[in-house]
Write a protein that holds these residues in place. Structure first.
Motif, PDB file in Angstrom:
ATOM      1  N   SER A 107      -8.858   3.707   4.461  1.00 17.86           N
ATOM      2  CA  SER A 107      -7.884   3.262   5.450  1.00 17.86           C
ATOM      3  C   SER A 107      -6.870   2.351   4.775  1.00 17.86           C
ATOM      4  CB  SER A 107      -8.588   2.513   6.591  1.00 17.86           C
ATOM      5  OG  SER A 107      -7.650   1.974   7.495  1.00 17.86           O
ATOM      6  N   LEU A 108      -5.582   2.689   4.912  1.00 19.75           N
ATOM      7  CA  LEU A 108      -4.511   1.924   4.281  1.00 19.75           C
ATOM      8  C   LEU A 108      -3.468   1.567   5.333  1.00 19.75           C
ATOM      9  CD1 LEU A 108      -3.162   0.829   1.690  1.00 19.75           C
ATOM     10  CD2 LEU A 108      -2.062   3.068   1.439  1.00 19.75           C
ATOM     11  N   LYS A 109      -3.303   0.256   5.564  1.00 25.83           N
ATOM     12  CA  LYS A 109      -2.334  -0.224   6.552  1.00 25.83           C
ATOM     13  C   LYS A 109      -1.323  -1.112   5.849  1.00 25.83           C
ATOM     14  CE  LYS A 109      -5.743  -0.056  10.274  1.00 25.83           C
ATOM     15  NZ  LYS A 109      -6.467  -0.815  11.337  1.00 25.83           N
ATOM     16  N   ILE A 110      -0.054  -0.708   5.928  1.00 25.73           N
ATOM     17  CA  ILE A 110       1.027  -1.437   5.272  1.00 25.73           C
ATOM     18  C   ILE A 110       2.115  -1.696   6.299  1.00 25.73           C
ATOM     19  CG2 ILE A 110       2.710  -1.426   3.415  1.00 25.73           C
ATOM     20  CD1 ILE A 110       0.961   0.564   1.939  1.00 25.73           C
ATOM     21  N   GLY A 111       2.463  -2.976   6.469  1.00 26.72           N
ATOM     22  CA  GLY A 111       3.494  -3.347   7.432  1.00 26.72           C
ATOM     23  C   GLY A 111       4.845  -3.483   6.780  1.00 26.72           C
ATOM     24  N   ASP A 112       5.416  -4.681   6.819  1.00 28.77           N
ATOM     25  CA  ASP A 112       6.754  -4.926   6.294  1.00 28.77           C
ATOM     26  C   ASP A 112       6.744  -5.430   4.861  1.00 28.77           C
ATOM     27  OD1 ASP A 112       7.937  -4.186   8.689  1.00 28.77           O
ATOM     28  OD2 ASP A 112       7.628  -6.173   9.552  1.00 28.77           O
ATOM     29  N   GLY A 113       5.605  -5.367   4.218  1.00 34.17           N
ATOM     30  CA  GLY A 113       5.536  -5.855   2.848  1.00 34.17           C
ATOM     31  C   GLY A 113       6.287  -4.961   1.871  1.00 34.17           C
ATOM     32  N   VAL A 114       6.656  -5.524   0.737  1.00 34.24           N
ATOM     33  CA  VAL A 114       7.360  -4.754  -0.293  1.00 34.24           C
ATOM     34  C   VAL A 114       6.310  -4.111  -1.190  1.00 34.24           C
ATOM     35  CG1 VAL A 114       9.082  -4.829  -2.129  1.00 34.24           C
ATOM     36  CG2 VAL A 114       9.239  -6.424  -0.195  1.00 34.24           C
ATOM     37  N   VAL A 115       5.890  -2.911  -0.826  1.00 31.80           N
ATOM     38  CA  VAL A 115       4.852  -2.207  -1.557  1.00 31.80           C
ATOM     39  C   VAL A 115       5.470  -1.007  -2.262  1.00 31.80           C
ATOM     40  CG1 VAL A 115       2.641  -1.008  -1.387  1.00 31.80           C
ATOM     41  CG2 VAL A 115       3.121  -2.963   0.095  1.00 31.80           C
ATOM     42  N   ASP A 116       5.145  -0.853  -3.530  1.00 31.87           N
ATOM     43  CA  ASP A 116       5.734   0.192  -4.359  1.00 31.87           C
ATOM     44  C   ASP A 116       5.284   1.584  -3.914  1.00 31.87           C
ATOM     45  OD1 ASP A 116       7.161   1.163  -6.724  1.00 31.87           O
ATOM     46  OD2 ASP A 116       5.158   1.626  -7.481  1.00 31.87           O
ATOM     47  N   ARG A 117       6.264   2.482  -3.692  1.00 27.35           N
ATOM     48  CA  ARG A 117       5.980   3.831  -3.218  1.00 27.35           C
ATOM     49  C   ARG A 117       5.099   4.595  -4.200  1.00 27.35           C
ATOM     50  NH1 ARG A 117       8.097   8.709  -4.484  1.00 27.35           N
ATOM     51  NH2 ARG A 117       7.968  10.356  -2.894  1.00 27.35           N
ATOM     52  N   VAL A 118       5.402   4.490  -5.490  1.00 28.73           N
ATOM     53  CA  VAL A 118       4.659   5.234  -6.505  1.00 28.73           C
ATOM     54  C   VAL A 118       3.186   4.856  -6.491  1.00 28.73           C
ATOM     55  CG1 VAL A 118       4.414   5.659  -8.980  1.00 28.73           C
ATOM     56  CG2 VAL A 118       6.694   5.510  -7.950  1.00 28.73           C
ATOM     57  N   ARG A 119       2.905   3.568  -6.329  1.00 29.95           N
ATOM     58  CA  ARG A 119       1.511   3.118  -6.319  1.00 29.95           C
ATOM     59  C   ARG A 119       0.793   3.595  -5.063  1.00 29.95           C
ATOM     60  NH1 ARG A 119       2.025  -3.114  -8.495  1.00 29.95           N
ATOM     61  NH2 ARG A 119      -0.214  -2.994  -8.943  1.00 29.95           N
ATOM     62  N   VAL A 120       1.499   3.565  -3.943  1.00 29.18           N
ATOM     63  CA  VAL A 120       0.877   4.028  -2.704  1.00 29.18           C
ATOM     64  C   VAL A 120       0.476   5.494  -2.823  1.00 29.18           C
ATOM     65  CG1 VAL A 120       1.294   4.534  -0.267  1.00 29.18           C
ATOM     66  CG2 VAL A 120       2.043   2.350  -1.226  1.00 29.18           C
ATOM     67  N   ILE A 121       1.378   6.326  -3.326  1.00 25.01           N
ATOM     68  CA  ILE A 121       1.072   7.742  -3.492  1.00 25.01           C
ATOM     69  C   ILE A 121      -0.077   7.931  -4.483  1.00 25.01           C
ATOM     70  CG2 ILE A 121       1.986   9.942  -4.323  1.00 25.01           C
ATOM     71  CD1 ILE A 121       4.697   9.100  -3.184  1.00 25.01           C
ATOM     72  N   ARG A 122      -0.096   7.116  -5.529  1.00 23.88           N
ATOM     73  CA  ARG A 122      -1.177   7.206  -6.502  1.00 23.88           C
ATOM     74  C   ARG A 122      -2.514   6.877  -5.864  1.00 23.88           C
ATOM     75  NH1 ARG A 122       0.620   3.820 -10.408  1.00 23.88           N
ATOM     76  NH2 ARG A 122      -0.722   2.070  -9.810  1.00 23.88           N
ATOM     77  N   TRP A 123      -2.554   5.873  -4.983  1.00 23.36           N
ATOM     78  CA  TRP A 123      -3.798   5.525  -4.292  1.00 23.36           C
ATOM     79  C   TRP A 123      -4.293   6.701  -3.442  1.00 23.36           C
ATOM     80  CZ3 TRP A 123      -1.347   0.437  -2.076  1.00 23.36           C
ATOM     81  CH2 TRP A 123      -1.186  -0.495  -3.124  1.00 23.36           C
ATOM     82  N   ILE A 124      -3.360   7.316  -2.704  1.00 26.15           N
ATOM     83  CA  ILE A 124      -3.732   8.420  -1.812  1.00 26.15           C
ATOM     84  C   ILE A 124      -4.257   9.600  -2.616  1.00 26.15           C
ATOM     85  CG2 ILE A 124      -2.860  10.059  -0.114  1.00 26.15           C
ATOM     86  CD1 ILE A 124      -0.792   7.889   0.681  1.00 26.15           C
ATOM     87  N   PHE A 125      -3.561   9.942  -3.678  1.00 22.42           N
ATOM     88  CA  PHE A 125      -4.017  11.052  -4.518  1.00 22.42           C
ATOM     89  C   PHE A 125      -5.383  10.753  -5.145  1.00 22.42           C
ATOM     90  CE2 PHE A 125       0.478  12.871  -5.529  1.00 22.42           C
ATOM     91  CZ  PHE A 125       0.595  13.241  -4.199  1.00 22.42           C
TER      92      PHE A 125
END
Length: 503
Positions: A107-125
C-alpha cells in the motif's frame, strides 16, 4: 529461580512468527520496533504486508504559530522537501532489505509531497516482480506523463485499488490480470476515455467486484461494463453536471449487488442485471433537466411529458429483491420513466425523503410490488403536491367540494396503501429534538396504520434524548382507535428508550 530478571517472551518466538505479528502494524510502526533489541533490528523489513504513507512523515512539519508570511511558506516548503526525501529513503531502505522475498500486500499513499516519479515507478515494479497479490496506490501527484501500463500486466494480482487524483492519466495498452477478483478505480482519467476502461475490463477474466468512484464519463461516446463473472458493482459518478452520459451499457448477468450513483444517460443500449438481489440506486437528472421540470411544473405544462428517459435502466433492475431508492431517483421515476415496471421479486424497499422531492411515483411503485414485505422510509419530509394519491395527508389547499369528491372516489377505488402487502413498516429519522413538524409526522404515521391492512410491525426511530417526548408519541399512537390491522405491534426506539407494545 531468578525472579529479579524480567523475561522477554516475544523475542523468544521464532522470527517467522514475529514477522507475522508485525504484519498487522503499519510499516512505520513496525520499523519503530527495530530499536528494541539486536534481533529486532531488521525483522520489520521482512513482513509480507507493506504500508507506506508519506503523510506520517509530513505531519512532523506542523505550523509554527510564531511564523507567518513568505518566510513561513518558504520554511514549510523546505521542510516538506526534506521530509519527502526522508520518506523516499525509508521506502528504498525497506525494499532493499527485503530483496526478492515474497510479498502479499503493498500500500502506497502519497499526498502533496515532492516524491520522485522514477522512484515511485521503481517501487511498484519491484513489488509486481515479487508477486504482490494486493496492491493499493493512492497518489495525488501532478505528473505530466502517463502512468505506465505495466501495472496491468500481473500474473499474481488478486486485488487492485488505484487512485491518482489530479494525474497522471492511465495508459491501458496491454492488460493481463488473470487472477484479479477485485478492482477499485477512483478519480482516474484514462488516456483513451471509454476505450481505456473497456480494454481494462476485457483483461480481467475472473473479476468479481468492480468499484468505480468519481469518474466522469459524460464526454465518452460509449461506456460498456460487460463481465459475466461480475457479482458486485459500485459506481459513483460526478453528480450535478450540465451534461449527461451519451450511451451506457451493462451486460452483467451474474451481478447480485449494485450500488449506482450517476446522472441519467441519453441511452441505455443494454441493461442486463438478471441475477440482481440488492440495489442501491441514486439516479439523478442533470441540473438543466431539474430546472426544466421545476419550470414546467410552475407553468403547468409538464403533463405527460418527460425531460429524459431512464426507462430501460429501471426495467433492468426489476428482478431485484432488496431496493434502496434515493429521493432523486423518485424524481426520475416521475419525470423520466415511461412506466414503472412490475417488481415481482421485491420484498424490501427503502425510500429516502427530501423536502424538495415529491412522492408522485410512490403509488405506482407500491402497486407494482405485489410481494413487498418490508417498507422503510428514511424520513417523512417531502414536497407537497397534489399527485401523491393516498400516500400522504399534506395535500395543497383545496376547497371543500373538491375534498368531498376525492373522498367519494377513494371509497370506490382501492388505494395503493390499502392494497399494499407490507408487513413491516419502518420510519427512520422519524423526528429530532425540538422538531416543529413532529405532529404532522405523527399524523402521517396514523394515516399509514389506518390504511395499510397487513402491517404487523410498526417501528419508529426517534432521534431525541428527551424521554418525555418519546413516551408522549408512543402513547398517541398506541391509543389511536382506527387501525387497519389488528396484528399491528408498535415499537418506538430513541437514544435512551425502546418502547414496544409486545412487552
Amino acid at each position: 529461580m531468578d525472579f529479579g530478571r524480567s523475561r522477554d517472551i516475544i523475542s523468544g518466538l521464532p522470527e517467522s512468527l514475529i514477522s507475522h505479528i508485525l504484519s498487522f502494524l503499519t510499516t512505520k510502526e513496525a520499523a519503530s520496533t527495530s530499536v528494541l533489541a539486536r534481533k529486532w533490528r531488521y525483522l520489520f523489513a521482512f513482513v509480507p504486508n507493506l504500508d507506506f504513507d508519506d503523510s506520517v512523515h509530513l505531519s512532523l512539519g506542523k505550523k509554527n504559530p510564531l511564523s507567518s508570511g513568505e518566510d513561513y511558506l518558504k520554511m514549510i516548503n523546505e521542510r516538506n522537501n526534506q521530509l519527502s526525501t526522508s520518506f523516499m529513503a525509508f521506502v528504498d531502505q525497506v525494499l532493499a532489505l527485503q530483496g526478492n522475498s515474497p510479498i502479499h500486500k503493498f500500500s502506497l499513499k502519497i499526498g502533496d509531497g515532492v516524491v520522485d516519479r522514477v522512484r515511485v515507478i521503481r517501487w511498484i515494479f519491484n513489488v509486481l516482480e515479487r508477486g504482490v497479490s494486493d496492491l493499493e496506490l493512492d497518489m495525488h501527484l501532478k505528473w505530466k506523463s502517463s502512468f505506465p501500463s505495466k501495472i496491468f500486466l500481473s500474473e499474481t494480482l488478486v486485488r487492485l485499488k488505484l487512485s491518482v487524483d489530479r494525474g497522471p492519466r492511465i495508459d491501458v495498452d496491454d492488460v493481463h490480470l488473470p487472477k484479479l477478483k477485485t478492482l477499485h478505480i477512483e478519480s482516474v482519467k484514462f488516456e483513451k476515455h471509454g476505450i481505456g476502461l473497456n480494454k481494462l475490463l476485457s483483461g480481467c477474466h475472473i473479476l468479481e467486484e468492480l468499484i468505480l468512484e468519481y469518474i466522469s464519463w459524460c464526454l465518452w461516446e460509449f461506456v460498456s461494463v460487460s463481465l459475466r463473472t461480475l457479482k458486485r458493482l459500485t459506481f459513483c459518478g460526478e453528480l450535478m453536471q450540465d451534461e449527461n452520459p451519451i450511451s451506457v451499457s451493462f451486460d452483467t448477468p451474474n451481478l447480485v449487488y449494485l450500488m449506482f450513483t450517476d446522472v441519467i444517460a441519453d441511452e441505455y443500449s443494454k441493461v442486463n442485471f438478471d441475477s440482481l438481489v440488492e440495489a442501491h440506486i441514486n439516479l439523478q437528472m442533470s441540473e438543466d433537466q431539474m430546472d426544466q421540470t421545476r419550470f414546467s411544473d410552475s407553468e403547468g405544462n409538464m403533463e405527460g411529458g418527460m425531460v429524459a428517459n431512464a426507462t430501460d435502466f429501471i426495467m433492468g433492475i426489476c428482478n431485484v429483491k432488496i431496493l434502496y431508492l434515493s429521493a432523486y431517483t423518485l424524481e426520475v421515476l416521475t419525470y423520466c420513466c415511461e412506466a414503472i415496471p412490475l417488481f415481482n421479486n421485491l420484498t424490501h424497499l427503502t425510500i429516502e425523503s427530501n423536502p424538495e422531492v415529491g412522492w408522485e411515483s410512490l403509488p405506482d411503485l407500491l402497486k407494482n410490488s405485489p410481494n413487498l414485505e418490508t417498507l422503510v422510509f428514511k424520513g417523512l419530509v417531502h414536497q407537497v403536491t397534489d399527485k401523491c394519491g393516498d400516500m400522504c395527508l399534506c395535500k395543497p389547499w383545496e376547497d371543500e367540494e373538491d375534498e368531498e369528491e376525492e373522498e367519494e372516489e377513494e371509497e370506490e377505488v382501492p388505494s395503493c396503501l390499502s392494497l399494499c402487502p407490507v408487513k413491516v413498516l419502518k420510519i427512520l429519522d422519524f423526528g429530532d429534538i425540538y422538531d416543529d413538524e413532529i405532529e404532522k409526522k405523527i399524523d402521517q404515521v396514523k394515516h399509514f396504520i389506518e390504511t395499510m391492512p397487513y402491517v404487523e410491525q410498526l417501528i419508529l426511530h426517534y432521534n431525541t434524548p428527551i424521554d418525555e417526548d418519546v413516551i408522549k408519541v408512543y402513547q398517541q399512537l398506541q391509543r389511536h382507535p382506527k387501525v387497519a390491522s389488528s396484528k399491528c405491534k408498535l415499537q418506538l426506539i430513541s437514544d435512551n428508550l425502546s418502547l414496544s407494545s409486545q412487552d
